[in-house]
Each structure stands twice: as structure tokens, then as C-alpha cells.
Design an enzyme around this catalytic site. Structure first.
Site, PDB file in Angstrom:
ATOM      1  N   GLU A 216     -61.017 129.958  59.596  1.00 25.74           N
ATOM      2  CA  GLU A 216     -59.700 129.318  59.608  1.00 25.74           C
ATOM      3  C   GLU A 216     -59.407 128.842  61.030  1.00 25.74           C
ATOM      4  OE1 GLU A 216     -56.545 132.006  58.568  1.00 25.74           O
ATOM      5  OE2 GLU A 216     -55.082 130.412  58.329  1.00 25.74           O
TER       6      GLU A 216
ATOM      7  N   GLU B  44     -49.360 138.927  53.336  1.00 28.64           N
ATOM      8  CA  GLU B  44     -50.098 139.320  54.528  1.00 28.64           C
ATOM      9  C   GLU B  44     -49.268 140.258  55.388  1.00 28.64           C
ATOM     10  OE1 GLU B  44     -50.793 135.915  57.161  1.00 28.64           O
ATOM     11  OE2 GLU B  44     -48.929 136.412  58.175  1.00 28.64           O
TER      12      GLU B  44
HETATM   13 CO    CO Z   1     -55.912 133.776  57.970  1.00 27.39          CO
END
Ligand code: CO
Length: 133
Positions: free
Chosen positions: A129, A44
Site C-alpha cells: 500500500e 482497523e
Molecule cells: Co493499510
């Protein structure tokens, strides 16, 4: 339950370096954090936007859920992360209210967060999330 902030909008991309460069040159969004999350098979890049992030995600192996997402749907918005004060409480309340959880218990996320995912099936097609900093 109180959502305290949109923590991040996650976007699945094929070329992480290319996407980071595009966001910097086109929108002036600067890289704040970069991390490989082995258990999820992703790398990420977090770009800070005010108190929230754009999270660019790319798979690090073929069996990761982001690899499957890219194969099926192509690049685009993958999930929305909402910041909460207490992930376990928020998860329990969402499940009691009828949401389907992907994570039965909160688990470690990137940059030292605690996270849990809710299934898109019971959330109008959006993977959600819950993020506790
Ligand atoms: Co996330």
C-alpha cells in the site's frame, strides 16, 4: 520516487479487541486510532510505534478481502504500507516500472490518507500500500 517511511504493517486478526489488548499488555503498544472503513469492509486499529503503526485489521462483513484472507490463510501479516509524498506519482512510477496496480487511481484511506495498492503478484508475494498523509 521516494518512500519516506514504513507507514504501517497490517495484520489480519479475528478478534480486534483481543489483539489490541494483547499488544498493549505484551508489547506496551498503545492504541492511537480506531476506524471502520465501510468500503473495504474492515475495522482497523492503529498502534503507534515510533513514526510508524501496527495496523490490526478485522473484517466487518463476509465479502471483504480481509475476511477472504482470514478464511484462506488465517491470521497474520496482510500488507505493508509505505509512506510516500505523492500517491499518484508513486503509483504511476511503480506501474511504469512493471508493478501491477490494484487501484488504477489513488483513493481515500483511513485517517484522511490517500492510498493505492499494488498487487502481490509483481511484488514478491507482498501486498503493498502506498500511503500519502
Ligand atoms: Co493499510
Amino acid at each position: 520516487m521516494a518512500l519516506t517511511e514504513v507507514d504501517h504493517v497490517a495484520i489480519a486478526v479475528n478478534d480486534l479487541d483481543g489483539a489490541i489488548e494483547w499488544y498493549a499488555e505484551t508489547l506496551g503498544a498503545q492504541l492511537a486510532h480506531r476506524e471502520v472503513i465501510e468500503r473495504d469492509g474492515v475495522e482497523e486499529a492503529l498502534l503507534k510505534v515510533a513514526e510508524s503503526y501496527i495496523q490490526l485489521l478485522t473484517p466487518t462483513r463476509d465479502d471483504s478481502t480481509v475476511a477472504k484472507f482470514l478464511a484462506n490463510k488465517g491470521e497474520g501479516i496482510h500488507h505493508v504500507g509505505y509512506r510516500v509524498a505523492d500517491c499518484a506519482t508513486a503509483l504511476n512510477q511503480a506501474v511504469e516500472a512493471g508493478a501491477k496496480a490494484i487501484d488504477a487511481q489513488p483513493r481515500p484511506g483511513s485517517r484522511g490518507t490517500t492510498v493505492a495498492f499494488l498487487h502481490p503478484k509483481t511484488a514478491f508475494g507482498t501486498l503493498i500500500e502506498l500511503v500519502q498523509e
